[in-house]
Write a protein that holds these residues in place. Structure first.
Motif, PDB file in Angstrom:
ATOM      1  N   GLU A  81      39.183  35.888  49.898  1.00 52.31           N
ATOM      2  CA  GLU A  81      40.067  36.285  48.795  1.00 52.31           C
ATOM      3  C   GLU A  81      39.216  36.931  47.710  1.00 52.31           C
ATOM      4  O   GLU A  81      38.184  36.383  47.319  1.00 52.31           O
ATOM      5  N   ILE A  82      39.642  38.100  47.243  1.00 49.97           N
ATOM      6  CA  ILE A  82      38.856  38.875  46.271  1.00 49.97           C
ATOM      7  C   ILE A  82      39.752  39.231  45.095  1.00 49.97           C
ATOM      8  O   ILE A  82      40.954  39.481  45.267  1.00 49.97           O
ATOM      9  N   HIS A  83      39.156  39.270  43.880  1.00 50.80           N
ATOM     10  CA  HIS A  83      39.905  39.592  42.667  1.00 50.80           C
ATOM     11  C   HIS A  83      39.062  40.460  41.741  1.00 50.80           C
ATOM     12  O   HIS A  83      37.829  40.442  41.788  1.00 50.80           O
ATOM     13  N   ASP A  84      39.738  41.171  40.876  1.00 52.60           N
ATOM     14  CA  ASP A  84      39.100  41.902  39.789  1.00 52.60           C
ATOM     15  C   ASP A  84      38.672  40.900  38.720  1.00 52.60           C
ATOM     16  O   ASP A  84      39.479  40.110  38.243  1.00 52.60           O
ATOM     17  N   ALA A  85      37.398  40.901  38.371  1.00 56.16           N
ATOM     18  CA  ALA A  85      36.884  39.989  37.344  1.00 56.16           C
ATOM     19  C   ALA A  85      36.385  40.747  36.129  1.00 56.16           C
ATOM     20  O   ALA A  85      35.601  40.223  35.333  1.00 56.16           O
ATOM     21  N   SER A  86      36.838  41.988  35.949  1.00 57.75           N
ATOM     22  CA  SER A  86      36.348  42.819  34.856  1.00 57.75           C
ATOM     23  C   SER A  86      36.749  42.260  33.491  1.00 57.75           C
ATOM     24  O   SER A  86      37.787  41.613  33.339  1.00 57.75           O
TER      25      SER A  86
END
Length: 372
Positions: free
Chosen positions: A247-252
């Motif tokens: 599972e991958i997410h934007d952490a910006s």
């Protein structure tokens, strides 16, 4: 022998919030014992500079990343939401605008499909979850927070409970307390603290069987100059049956550094066999498969493997997924430990076991049960 009315074992969110609540009801005679060199527990917020050395502590930049819990949901985690507001912390919505990418097998292409928005929205605290830890510390007497102190033994006595701690600098110290609040996971407490006399068999077994949230997991972070995936109409979200990240997410950071993070789906035993260098390379390769060649060139990257953290995980945490599960009993109902020992770590929450909000719920219920 030193004394304190209340001994709190653990200076994560549960421990610090327990001290905060004690202060509110007029009890300032407490000590918090934290094994790590700094407070926070499973809340671990690092700047991109700190990522290279994994040195937790006060963070002076807004560009920070959460290697422990990242989100909360104030719309239904009302106690935590109220605390965040009371402490004057800002928060913002997790970026989910754009399409998501899916890998269903290593034989087929990466699939692009419409993304989805969490309901209620997932929120991130400005300055990371570490800002919550720091805000609580500012409202406490820091001299009562003793870091680098491992609680080895709890002994029931006629006067209350003796707490034996060990520190590299201080050696072994014994404290006398009238009550102990365990602000750490039940399984960790059961495995690492010598209780004399032993806990009741049923209570001990229930704590041992209570999975510790985050303990089997690992997170990978990669930072970039720009959030180039957004220019492609992508949200930064990904799901994969190929891995190593599931599972991958934007952490910006808003108006700050761009980043992606993922939960590594490889079991803890396999992670150890691979080694960190190989696992980093596999994570970079996966991001490149999904988001293109620019993703293979992060400005910084780091894996935090919670299963390798001795102050979070024990051997039993090396298997399983540590899903949020029903809370075990927080205290003995009879015998010598009745009325002397209360669990207030997140896993003891009746509403949100394992979540940040569970720490708040468990502490409130635990302190209420003391009748003070």
């Amino acid at each position: 022998m030193r004394t304190a009315k209340i001994a709190i074992v653990g200076a994560g969110l549960s421990g610090l919030y327990a001290a905060y609540r004690l202060e509110q009801i007029g009890i300032a005679d407490y000590r918090i014992f934290e094994a790590r060199p700094s407070p926070g527990g499973r809340v671990l917020t690092l700047s991109s500079a700190q990522m290279t050395a994994l040195k937790p502590g006060n963070v002076a930049t807004a560009d920070v990343f959460d290697f422990g819990p990242s989100w909360f949901w104030p719309e239904y985690q009302e106690q935590l939401g109220q605390l965040v507001e009371t402490l004057g912390l800002d928060y913002y919505e997790q970026h989910e605008t754009g399409d998501m990418l899916v890998e269903r097998s290593n034989q087929g292409p990466v699939m692009r499909m419409p993304g989805y928005r969490s309901a209620p929205a997932s929120m991130r605290i400005s300055g990371g979850m570490g800002a919550l830890i720091e805000a609580l510390q500012r409202r406490l007497d820091r001299e009562r927070i003793l870091t680098g102190q491992i609680v080895r033994r709890l002994r029931r006595t006629q006067a209350g409970v003796e707490v034996d701690t060990y520190g590299d600098q201080s050696g072994e110290t014994t404290w006398q307390a009238t009550h102990v609040l365990l602000a750490l996971p039940p399984r960790l407490a059961q495995a690492t603290i010598d209780f004399s006399p032993p806990l009741p068999d049923g209570l001990s077994r229930s704590w041992q069987q209570s999975a510790t949230w985050m303990a089997p997991h690992a997170k990978y972070f990669a930072t970039y100059e720009t959030a180039f995936w957004r220019d492609q109409g992508l949200s930064g979200a990904g799901r994969s049956a190929v891995g190593p990240m599931a599972e991958i997410h934007d952490a910006s950071i808003p108006n700050g550094q761009a980043a992606l993070f993922g939960f590594i789906g490889v079991p803890a035993t396999a992670r150890r066999a691979l080694g960190e260098r190989e696992l980093l390379a596999l994570c970079r390769a996966q991001l490149a498969r999904l988001f293109g060649p620019m993703a293979a060139l992060p400005t910084a990257e780091l894996i935090k493997d919670w299963a390798a953290d001795p102050f979070t995980a024990v051997e039993a945490d090396g298997v399983g997924t540590a899903q949020h599960a029903a809370a075990p009993p927080r205290a003995a109902t009879s015998g010598p430990w009745a009325g002397q020992l209360t669990g207030v770590g997140s896993e003891w929450s009746l509403q949100f076991p394992g979540y940040l909000a569970g720490a708040i719920d468990a502490v409130d219920r635990g302190i209420a049960s003391l009748g003070i």
